[in-house]
Every structure is written in structure tokens, then in C-alpha cells.
Design an enzyme around this catalytic site. Structure first.
Site, PDB file in Angstrom:
ATOM      1  N   LYS A 121      72.911 -26.961  14.870  1.00 47.10           N
ATOM      2  CA  LYS A 121      71.570 -26.399  15.980  1.00 47.10           C
ATOM      3  C   LYS A 121      70.821 -25.240  14.515  1.00 47.10           C
ATOM      4  O   LYS A 121      69.641 -26.012  14.203  1.00 47.10           O
ATOM      5  CB  LYS A 121      71.852 -25.619  17.191  1.00 47.10           C
ATOM      6  CG  LYS A 121      70.445 -25.197  17.819  1.00 47.10           C
ATOM      7  CD  LYS A 121      70.761 -24.969  19.404  1.00 47.10           C
ATOM      8  CE  LYS A 121      69.774 -23.705  18.238  1.00 47.10           C
ATOM      9  NZ  LYS A 121      70.181 -22.096  19.069  1.00 47.10           N
ATOM     10  N   ASP A 139      68.163 -26.770  21.878  1.00 48.95           N
ATOM     11  CA  ASP A 139      68.678 -25.476  22.429  1.00 48.95           C
ATOM     12  C   ASP A 139      68.924 -25.833  23.730  1.00 48.95           C
ATOM     13  O   ASP A 139      68.322 -26.867  24.446  1.00 48.95           O
ATOM     14  CB  ASP A 139      68.388 -24.335  21.882  1.00 48.95           C
ATOM     15  CG  ASP A 139      66.783 -24.137  23.024  1.00 48.95           C
ATOM     16  OD1 ASP A 139      66.188 -25.142  23.612  1.00 48.95           O
ATOM     17  OD2 ASP A 139      65.966 -23.006  22.882  1.00 48.95           O
TER      18      ASP A 139
END
Length: 218
Positions: A121, A139
Site C-alpha cells: 500500500k 486503505d
């Protein structure tokens, strides 16, 4: 509504609400963004933005960062949480950037993911926000909303990312991931969620999520 119509409704609504998408983490270049994103794990952007100026005042590039000790970095960033792991990561990745990449943040997903404390991420955010290369960083907000909107099965963030990339046009990925985060914070939070304010979930949402919401209200 077909799946394609639902996706278009999401895109149109988000564009109307958030025509501009400023990057939430304060930074001035790829290195300071990388550090800020790393620090934001399990913390809030607002908190990170109060701590990064203190760190960057001492070291805003890898060469100055490695002049600090891990403990000195940790003392500065303690308020953002997970400081033992993050301080080691910041020091370690700064060292590798100097040794392997001439002190520059690489424009390469694999090279980024090889850096200490940099996961998929974090690497995706840096690629999108520092280098404008299409990625779809997922997220907790995006994972939650894609499930609520019945656009993924919610089994894993990996699956959510795959589904987001499959459903949304590539040229919109970088903007959309920020628009969804802003929308999640404002209209579709995990706690204190009010479905009546959440136009997207109300319109295209997963039936079981909506039914469950009304059961809890009853």
C-alpha cells in the site's frame, strides 16, 4: 442498475463532491512523501502532519536521516505510534536509498516494496502521488466502501484492489482512491455511520449491509 451503471454513479458522485483531491499528507518531494506515508500506518494523517515538520527540520533527505540514530528518530516520531518499527524502517530505507539508488526514491514498485517497513500500500501511494503512475492503493476506507457498495466481496485488500482496478478506468485510479478516502471519512465512516447521509451506499449499496444497518437502528 447494472454493475456498469453503479460504477458510473460512484464516479460521477465522487467527482461532484470532490473535484479537487489535495494529497492529505504534507510533503515536498518523493522522499518526504515516502516517510510520511510510512508514518501514517495505524495513525491519522492529521497527527502525522504535526510530527513530520519536526522530523524534516532535522532530516528531509536520506543523507541527513542516516546521521540520526534510530533512537533519535524514534523520540521524534513517538506520537504517531508503532515508533520502534517505523524508526528502524525510516533509518533502514534511507541507508538503502543511498547505497542502491543514489539517494533517490526509485520509480519502481518492486524496488519500493523491497525497502524496510514499506508494504504494497505504501509503495502504491508513492507511485500514485509522487510519480503520477496509476495504482489503486487500498486503505481501510476503500476496503470498507468497496464492500458496502457491493463492488468487491471484502475477503481481502488484495481482492479489493483487483476489483477496483477491474471496475474503474485506469486514468481515474489515482484521483479516485483519494476521492473514496475523502468520501469514507465524511459520509461513510466505520463508526457513527448514518446511511441517510451516505448517498452512494443508499443508492448502490449491498442489500445485506443496508438491511443490517436498519436492524441496528430498530
Amino acid at each position: 442498475m447494472t454493475k456498469a451503471e453503479k460504477v458510473q454513479f460512484v464516479i460521477d458522485t465522487l467527482e461532484e463532491l470532490y473535484p479537487e483531491t489535495p494529497i492529505p499528507l504534507d510533503h515536498k518531494d518523493p522522499y518526504t512523501l515516502l516517510i510520511a506515508v510510512l508514518m501514517s500506518a495505524q495513525s491519522t494523517d492529521a497527527r502525522v502532519n504535526t510530527i513530520t515538520p519536526l522530523l524534516f527540520d532535522k532530516a528531509d533527505n536520506p543523507y541527513d536521516m542516516v546521521k540520526l540514530t534510530v533512537d533519535e528518530i524514534r523520540d521524534i516520531i513517538k506520537p504517531v505510534g508503532l515508533s520502534p518499527m517505523k524508526s528502524k524502517g525510516i533509518y533502514g530505507l534511507s541507508k538503502i536509498l543511498i547505497e542502491k539508488h543514489n539517494g533517490e526514491v526509485p520509480i519502481d514498485m518492486e524496488a519500493l516494496e523491497e525497502l524496510p517497513a514499506v508494504g504494497h500500500k505504501t509503495a502504491s501511494v508513492v507511485m500514485a502521488q509522487a510519480f503520477d503512475i496509476p495504482t489503486f492503493p487500498v486503505d481501510t476506507h476503500i476496503h470498507r466502501l468497496m464492500y458496502r457498495w457491493n463492488l468487491t466481496n471484502g475477503k481481502s485488500v488484495t481482492q479489493t484492489e483487483k476489483d477496483a482496478k477491474r471496475l474503474f478506468p485506469k486514468e481515474l485510479w489515482n484521483k479516485l482512491h483519494l476521492q473514496i478516502i475523502y468520501y469514507g471519512r465524511e459520509y461513510s465512516p466505520a463508526r457513527g455511520w448514518k446511511l441517510e447521509n451516505d448517498i452512494i451506499t443508499k443508492t448502490v449499496g449491498r442489500k445485506s449491509v443496508i438491511d443490517d444497518y436498519y436492524k441496528k437502528q430498530a
